[in-house]
Scaffold this active site. Sequence first.
Site, PDB file in Angstrom:
ATOM      1  N   ASP A 232       1.057  -1.232  -0.029  1.00  0.00           N
ATOM      2  CA  ASP A 232       0.049  -0.007   0.029  1.00  0.00           C
ATOM      3  C   ASP A 232       0.892   1.177   0.059  1.00  0.00           C
ATOM      4  OD1 ASP A 232      -2.973   1.046   0.662  1.00  0.00           O
ATOM      5  OD2 ASP A 232      -1.550   2.203   1.834  1.00  0.00           O
ATOM      6  N   ASN A 240      -3.628  12.948  -4.010  1.00  0.00           N
ATOM      7  CA  ASN A 240      -4.909  13.088  -4.651  1.00  0.00           C
ATOM      8  C   ASN A 240      -5.550  14.586  -4.048  1.00  0.00           C
ATOM      9  OD1 ASN A 240      -5.106  11.019  -6.052  1.00  0.00           O
ATOM     10  ND2 ASN A 240      -6.288   9.831  -4.628  1.00  0.00           N
ATOM     11  N   ASP A 249      -3.554   9.093 -10.533  1.00  0.00           N
ATOM     12  CA  ASP A 249      -3.554   8.097 -11.369  1.00  0.00           C
ATOM     13  C   ASP A 249      -2.119   7.941 -12.125  1.00  0.00           C
ATOM     14  OD1 ASP A 249      -6.117   7.609 -10.832  1.00  0.00           O
ATOM     15  OD2 ASP A 249      -6.952   8.493 -12.358  1.00  0.00           O
ATOM     16  N   GLU A 275      -4.875   2.296  -4.139  1.00  0.00           N
ATOM     17  CA  GLU A 275      -3.461   2.279  -3.961  1.00  0.00           C
ATOM     18  C   GLU A 275      -2.787   1.004  -3.677  1.00  0.00           C
ATOM     19  OE1 GLU A 275      -4.607   4.473  -0.383  1.00  0.00           O
ATOM     20  OE2 GLU A 275      -5.374   4.192  -2.435  1.00  0.00           O
TER      21      GLU A 275
END
Length: 350
Positions: A232, A240, A249, A275
């Site tokens: 992760d 973000n 992205d 993620e």
Amino acid sequence: MLRFWFKEFPQYPCDHTDYWRTRLISYALLVTTSYFLLLTIINIVTFSNFSLALLDGTGLLFSLGIFAWFRATGNVTVASWAVTIMVTALILLFVTSAKGYSHSLYWATLVPPFAFFLLGRKFGTAVSTFTFFICVLVVYKQMETQQPGYFAFGSLLNVIEVSVAHILLFRFYEQARSSAYNTLAIRNTEILQLAETDKLTGLFNREKLESTLITLLSKVDEQHPLSVMLLDVDHFKKINDQYGHFEGDKVLRVLAKKLQELMREEDVVARWGGEEFVVLCATTSLEKAMQLAQRIREDIAKQVISGHALTISVGVAQYVPSDSLDSLLGRADVGLYQAKNNGRNSVIAA
């Protein structure tokens, strides 16, 4: 000349369902145009038969008219009907004028390949039935007149010409069939890849990961252990929130590519969601998987991924006989949770 004759229509690319119909229409018009042109010249120069020359010339103009109209409009449906009617009428005219003798009936066998390919099953059946009905009437007339059959040089020519035409037609159909089969195979491969691939990262998606894991679980034994990593990205939400989801992205795409480069050939990398990524390490013990995970964590921490300094947390688990697919991944998730609670940027075995 042939390059001009066989026009490529942008609306009918080579993988379009009507592409090969356009090719057959062009081939048929090339043959009929050449045929009428040759007969017109022969009837004028050799036989001085201007009435037949006028008839053949009319056929020539009709064939060229269809060709010009087809090139201008690209209307396959209308052109298919026009070519089929012209070819059928030409053959039936020859058969009836020869009264079915000299193996002229053999020409009628060319109608079904044209009609079915250009018009489809329904109308191809109708045109073929009509053609053979006329042939039956011609033979019936032969029976009534009780005329003897003669096998002259014309008979031989008819058999040879029609046989060559059949070979060329079915050679064309085999090319069309082979092209359609290859296109279908490519499309099936693309569909399968789309079904197995995560659209954003290009890695295996969750469904493909699970099916691969089930396969690997069936091969596990003492000589072939199996370990799983659950990775992760730490504090990914900040990227973000601060830079937007498009930037997030982009980071995931670059990270996915980097993970693939860091893995061994036998490892399977997949996007688990968000993620999170999963790595299946075949024939790998927990100890070796931990070493690999630490190396990956350290390498990522040293990199600048798409302009961002990233770290990852990793949970690692090795398959044990009591494990199911869910429990194995669940234990790796527990390790990941502990790594997050321990300050992130760490690897924990569960």
